[in-house]
Structure formats: structure tokens, C-alpha cells
Design an enzyme around this catalytic site. Structure first.
Site: not given
Ligand code: IPE
Ligand code: IPE
Ligand code: MG
Length: 253
Positions: A20, A23, A37, A131
Site C-alpha cells: 500500500d 498513490g 504503481h 520460491l
Molecule cells: C489494499 O489497499 C489493496 C491492495 C493493496 C491491493 P487499499 O489501498 O485498496 O486499501 P484501503 O482501501 O485503504 O483499505
Molecule cells: C496500493 O497503493 C496499490 C493498489 C491498491 C493497487 P494505493 O494505490 O492504495 O496507494 P495509496 O493508498 O492511495 O497511497
Molecule cells: Mg491504498
């Protein structure tokens, strides 16, 4: 429940990661989210290499949740493209590294082309003995439990099974990560401390590690911190600390 961590090295056998923060990593740099990403794919390469080098058996990565469809259409489309590109670019290299690739999640909702690539990558690497990398794509922990319940229900309807034969073990056999040890260590980057519908069933006794590090910044050093934290923990699985220590002394002596 048995302690399935590797007793010799105390390394986890199976690591599961919510990647996570892509973004926010991009936003900090005034870049579009997709740049985060893309940088995240680089971090995946690094953690796969680190796991392979350390002899960790399995690495499960949350790439796209059943809830991520709620994002803007454009971001969802770009994420799918990126997944496709990563599969096309990395599969051969993974295969050469003796890595076995598996994808879990509801595939039917992915494009046919993506489903085909996934099937090809899985078939190519199926016999590899190093792995195991599991990518969770259109995955949800509630979906996983639901699809297992459906599979079991079909067997009951077909009179192959009595309801009383539905045990935890039987359900586990129908869950997505069946055949792999349960995750020993769960890591979530990006600072949020929640499961976000990741592996609900399988994380029952997993050790949790949260870090503020945004996923694209996740490197060997952060991974090492997580592993070090894991090795200091006493996994009791319901027993007392004294019981666990006595058992370890018996095993050592
Ligand atoms: C969880 O992250 C899903 C992935 C990393 C693929 P999100 O960023 O979607 O989770 P929430 O919405 O903050 O809980
Ligand atoms: C995790 O990063 C990747 C996916 C959920 C695909 P995010 O896209 O959720 O990044 P943030 O949480 O907005 O920073
Ligand atoms: Mg996120």
C-alpha cells in the site's frame, strides 16, 4: 495448530504483503498515481529477489482487491495494463529463477487476454521448486471463504459429503492458498493498520508488521526490519509462554 515457522533459522516460511502507498508516493512527487504503481512493480522485483535469496518458501502479494473496482475507471484500466505488462516482462525471468507463479482471486472478472496470460505463466512455472510467488488479483478474503463454501456445498448436494464432515481442515482445502504453509508474517506498508479484506481465514495466527514506508520505497532494509521483528516474537498458538519455552528447550536438547 502447529508452529510452522522454520525452526532452524526462525525465518518465516510464508510472507504475505499488502503493498500500500503507491498513490501517496506519487502524489508527494506531483506525479500521476500510475507512476506510483509503476514504481511499485520495481519494489515487487526487489522483494521477490530477497525472498528467493533467503530461501523463503512463499510470498503472497495483494495486487488488486475486490474493492479496488471502486476506483476511477481510468486507474483500474491502467492497473490492469500494468499487471499484464509485468506478467509479459517478468514471467520468463521468474521461470529462470525457478520461481513458481500463482494467481488467486476471482479471475472471471479479468479480461480474457489477462486470464490467458495468467494461465500461461502458471503453466510455464508450475513445476518450479524454488520460491512460490502468489499474486492476489481481484481477491477478497470474504470472496475466498464464500467460494470455498460454495465448493463444499456442491459436494454436499452431490451427496459426496455429509454436513458433519465439513471441518476446518476440509474448508481449508478449498481455500485459495491451499497447499502452502499458512502465512507466518504479514506486512502492510503505507501506514494503514487494517486488513482491507485480504486473507481473512489464513491470517488467523499470522504475526503482523506495519510500516509507514510507502510501497515503492520498500527495500531490503525495510524487509530486514520486518524479518528481525518476526524473529523476536514468541508464537504461542494459545499456549503459555512457559510451555513454548519448555518445548523449545526439549527440541534443542
Ligand atoms: C489494499 O489497499 C489493496 C491492495 C493493496 C491491493 P487499499 O489501498 O485498496 O486499501 P484501503 O482501501 O485503504 O483499505
Ligand atoms: C496500493 O497503493 C496499490 C493498489 C491498491 C493497487 P494505493 O494505490 O492504495 O496507494 P495509496 O493508498 O492511495 O497511497
Ligand atoms: Mg491504498
Amino acid at each position: 495448530m502447529t508452529d510452522n515457522s522454520n525452526p532452524k533459522t526462525s525465518l518465516p516460511r510464508h510472507v504475505a504483503i499488502i503493498m500500500d502507498g503507491n498513490g501517496r508516493w506519487a502524489k508527494k512527487r506531483f506525479l500521476p498515481r500510475i507512476a506510483g504503481h509503476k514504481a511499485g512493480v520495481e519494489a515487487v522485483r526487489g522483494v521477490v529477489r530477497a525472498c528467493a535469496r533467503r530461501g523463503i518458501e512463499a510470498l503472497t502479494l495483494f495486487a488488486f482487491s475486490t474493492e479496488n473496482w471502486r476506483r476511477p475507471k481510468s486507474e483500474v484500466g491502467l492497473l490492469m495494463e500494468l499487471f499484464m505488462m509485468a506478467l509479459e516482462r517478468e514471467t520468463l525471468r521468474l521461470h529462470e529463477g525457478n520461481v513458481r507463479l500463482k494467481v488467486i482471486g476471482e479471475r472471471g472478472a479479468l479480461s480474457q487476454k489477462l486470464q490467458d496470460r495468467i494461465a500461461e505463466a502458471e503453466a510455464l512455472t508450475a513445476a518450479n521448486t524454488g520460491l512460490t510467488v502468489v499474486v492476489a488479483a481481484n481477491y477478497g478474503g470474504r470472496w475466498d471463504i464464500t467460494q470455498a463454501a460454495q465448493a463444499v456445498a456442491r459436494k454436499v448436494v452431490a451427496a459426496e459429503l455429509q454436513p458433519a464432515q465439513i471441518t476446518e481442515d476440509l474448508l481449508a482445502q478449498h481455500m485459495s492458498l491451499h497447499g502452502l504453509p499458512e502465512p507466518d508474517l504479514f506486512i502492510r506498508t503505507g501506514g494503514e493498520e487494517r486488513i482491507s479484506n485480504f486473507l481473512l481465514w489464513q491470517l488467523a495466527y499470522t504475526e503482523f508488521y506495519f510500516t509507514e514506508t510507502l510501497w515503492p520505497d520498500f527495500d531490503e532494509r525495510v524487509f530486514e526490519d520486518a524479518l528481525n521483528s518476526f524473529t523476536t516474537r514468541q508464537r504461542r498458538f494459545g499456549r503459555t509462554g512457559d510451555q513454548v519455552e519448555e518445548e523449545q528447550q526439549r527440541e534443542a536438547g
